[in-house]
Design an enzyme around this catalytic site. Sequence first.
Site, PDB file in Angstrom:
ATOM      1  N   GLU A 219       0.737  -0.789  -0.206  1.00 27.55           N
ATOM      2  CA  GLU A 219      -0.358  -0.072  -0.086  1.00 27.55           C
ATOM      3  C   GLU A 219       0.715   1.556   0.322  1.00 27.55           C
ATOM      4  OE1 GLU A 219      -2.877  -0.568   3.772  1.00 27.55           O
ATOM      5  OE2 GLU A 219      -4.221  -1.977   1.510  1.00 27.55           O
ATOM      6  N   TYR A 356     -11.539  -4.594   0.014  1.00 31.23           N
ATOM      7  CA  TYR A 356     -11.857  -4.718   1.106  1.00 31.23           C
ATOM      8  C   TYR A 356     -13.102  -4.197   0.071  1.00 31.23           C
ATOM      9  CZ  TYR A 356      -8.214  -5.780   4.087  1.00 31.23           C
ATOM     10  OH  TYR A 356      -7.080  -5.937   4.747  1.00 31.23           O
ATOM     11  N   GLU A 439      -5.292  -8.613  -0.276  1.00 33.52           N
ATOM     12  CA  GLU A 439      -6.004  -8.352   0.829  1.00 33.52           C
ATOM     13  C   GLU A 439      -7.653  -8.733   0.780  1.00 33.52           C
ATOM     14  OE1 GLU A 439      -4.620  -5.805   4.027  1.00 33.52           O
ATOM     15  OE2 GLU A 439      -2.776  -6.152   3.991  1.00 33.52           O
ATOM     16  N   TRP A 490      -7.792 -11.354   5.052  1.00 38.69           N
ATOM     17  CA  TRP A 490      -6.615 -10.669   5.585  1.00 38.69           C
ATOM     18  C   TRP A 490      -8.350 -10.360   6.635  1.00 38.69           C
ATOM     19  CZ3 TRP A 490      -2.473  -8.269   6.402  1.00 38.69           C
ATOM     20  CH2 TRP A 490      -1.930  -7.187   7.492  1.00 38.69           C
TER      21      TRP A 490
HETATM   22  C1  NOJ Z   1      -4.598  -3.047   4.444  1.00 41.30           C
HETATM   23  C2  NOJ Z   1      -3.140  -3.068   5.048  1.00 41.30           C
HETATM   24  O1  NOJ Z   1      -2.333  -3.573   4.316  1.00 41.30           O
HETATM   25  C3  NOJ Z   1      -3.180  -3.280   6.207  1.00 41.30           C
HETATM   26  O2  NOJ Z   1      -1.862  -3.426   7.084  1.00 41.30           O
HETATM   27  C4  NOJ Z   1      -4.365  -3.677   7.302  1.00 41.30           C
HETATM   28  O3  NOJ Z   1      -4.931  -4.129   8.394  1.00 41.30           O
HETATM   29  C5  NOJ Z   1      -5.655  -3.719   5.840  1.00 41.30           C
HETATM   30  N1  NOJ Z   1      -5.737  -2.984   5.648  1.00 41.30           N
HETATM   31  C6  NOJ Z   1      -6.486  -3.513   7.316  1.00 41.30           C
HETATM   32  O4  NOJ Z   1      -6.987  -1.938   7.388  1.00 41.30           O
END
Ligand code: NOJ
Length: 545
Positions: A219, A356, A439, A490
């Site tokens: 990210e 997400y 994720e 995730w």
């Molecule tokens: C993306 C991030 O890479 C991760 O560190 C974070 O915990 C998750 N999103 C959920 O917010």
Amino acid sequence: MFTPNKTTLEELWDQIEYINPVQVAAKSNLTNSTEFVLPSDPTHDMPTHPYEETKYLKFPKDFKYGVSSSAPQSEGAVKEDGRGPTIWDYIPHLFPPSVEPTIDIVADFYHRYKNDISRVKAMGINSYSLTIAWSRIYPLGTGQANEVGLEFYDRVIDELLRNNIEPMVSLLHFDTPFALLAQYGDFMSPKIVADFNNYAETVFRRYGDRVKRWITINEPRTYCKAATYFPYDRAYPTGINAQNAEWHCIHNILVAHGTAVQTYRRLIKEKVIVSGQIGVKNEFAKPAPYTDSKEDKEAADRVADFLLGIVAKPIFVDGDYPILCKETLGDFLPPMTTEEQKLLKGSADFYIQNLYDVPRAKAAPNGIEACVSNRSDPLWPVCRDERIQYVSTVPDGWSNGQPSAPITPTFSNTWFAIRDQLKYLAKTYPSTGGIYIGEFGWPELLERKRDELYQIVSDYDREAYYLDYLHAFLLSVNEDDVNLKGVFAWAAFDDYEWIIGTEIKLGLQYVNFTDPALPRSYKRSFYSYSNFMRQHLRHGDFNSS
Ligand code: NOJ
């Protein structure tokens, strides 16, 4: 308070520990045992809802079915075996989350990796996405490598391979060595490129025989969004200020990525490494316009360029930033030189994105044109109405998908928008190596407030989220011809969700942070994800070894 230029290990830890000393995990009989009890599958007596439409569809052969976690959010043991501090040791010591755990211990993966690997092996995964902590390898970011740190990841990688699980390894997950902030201002300075590359080369050489898929940076866009804030703002190098920091950070992070990829490919050419692939983990979906109006469509395009294209276009298209970003940001955004364009274009062997949800975009209330031409407009430079991201187009203010925990409005179950998003990504940022979902996951509503174990592990909404998304992924592959190569949930277990600690949880396993033994318990979603994959993977891809 953070003082730049204090850069010895001792001085750096002092700045963190003057607030409160680093905590150490208790040893327990759970520590690193590969023994554990797998409870009966809860979905047997209360089956998960079936999807007739995809019942007989399969993911392609060699599909990567995995879970993910990251070093700073799971390892703990922050001061052990010579590890140096990171920015994410400093921030939580200064602003401790209102609830446990401390970042110092979190899930204590450092001491329990064998236990954790055997527990996720039980769900049949064939891949695990983890990160290496730069500060375990180079406690000061650069200089002398720390052999004890290197040995830790030898053990973790070997343990995964022994369990038939392929490691996908990221080099950076927001956890830059604190020393580099103190020394020159982190990714706001181009000096970081050489240090990141040196670290990358060390780990490529060390693990390149066993790790076949790498991520340079997790990210990058989110990383640089934080760059305008504390503590980054205390160490801006000359010429950097709150207005241009984010954009210099983007530039340097991209060049750091490109340089590390160049190094990786050189090592393959020189036959130091036999083979492997490398990429960068993007985030932020292209939103759907809030209405059909020209302005809202423009807002959606702007969000897509500023939050995703600014990283993805140079790498997957032509080496340069989107025109919209260049035009709006002007001299805030350092131009890509011809050499940098060459470095970046094609600097990923596959496309990977955290996905997400898919929000909405509405134009800034005063109109895009007025906002774009006014650098002090609070919505500049994207110029989207930030209040309208999780509201659907349906009148009367219904939400855009199922909302999750109120503290995190930026998570919604928008399964209905996933196929279109994947088509968009595949078309806009094409990669012969295909697409991975790095994720996806769900913060269960009020999980934190549940007292009884049976309530905590009964995460029906998370289960529904996973099944909805997996269903959409299957259709993407089978109906839309999207070259989806793998997906990573995730997270493997509850962890530290940055500044809010465990206020929200995304784990497929519960970790009882109030018990010093940190016991893990499987949640319902763990079984549903696993059962779905058992049914839809091709023969041999479900890891039942
Ligand atoms: C993306 C991030 O890479 C991760 O560190 C974070 O915990 C998750 N999103 C959920 O917010």
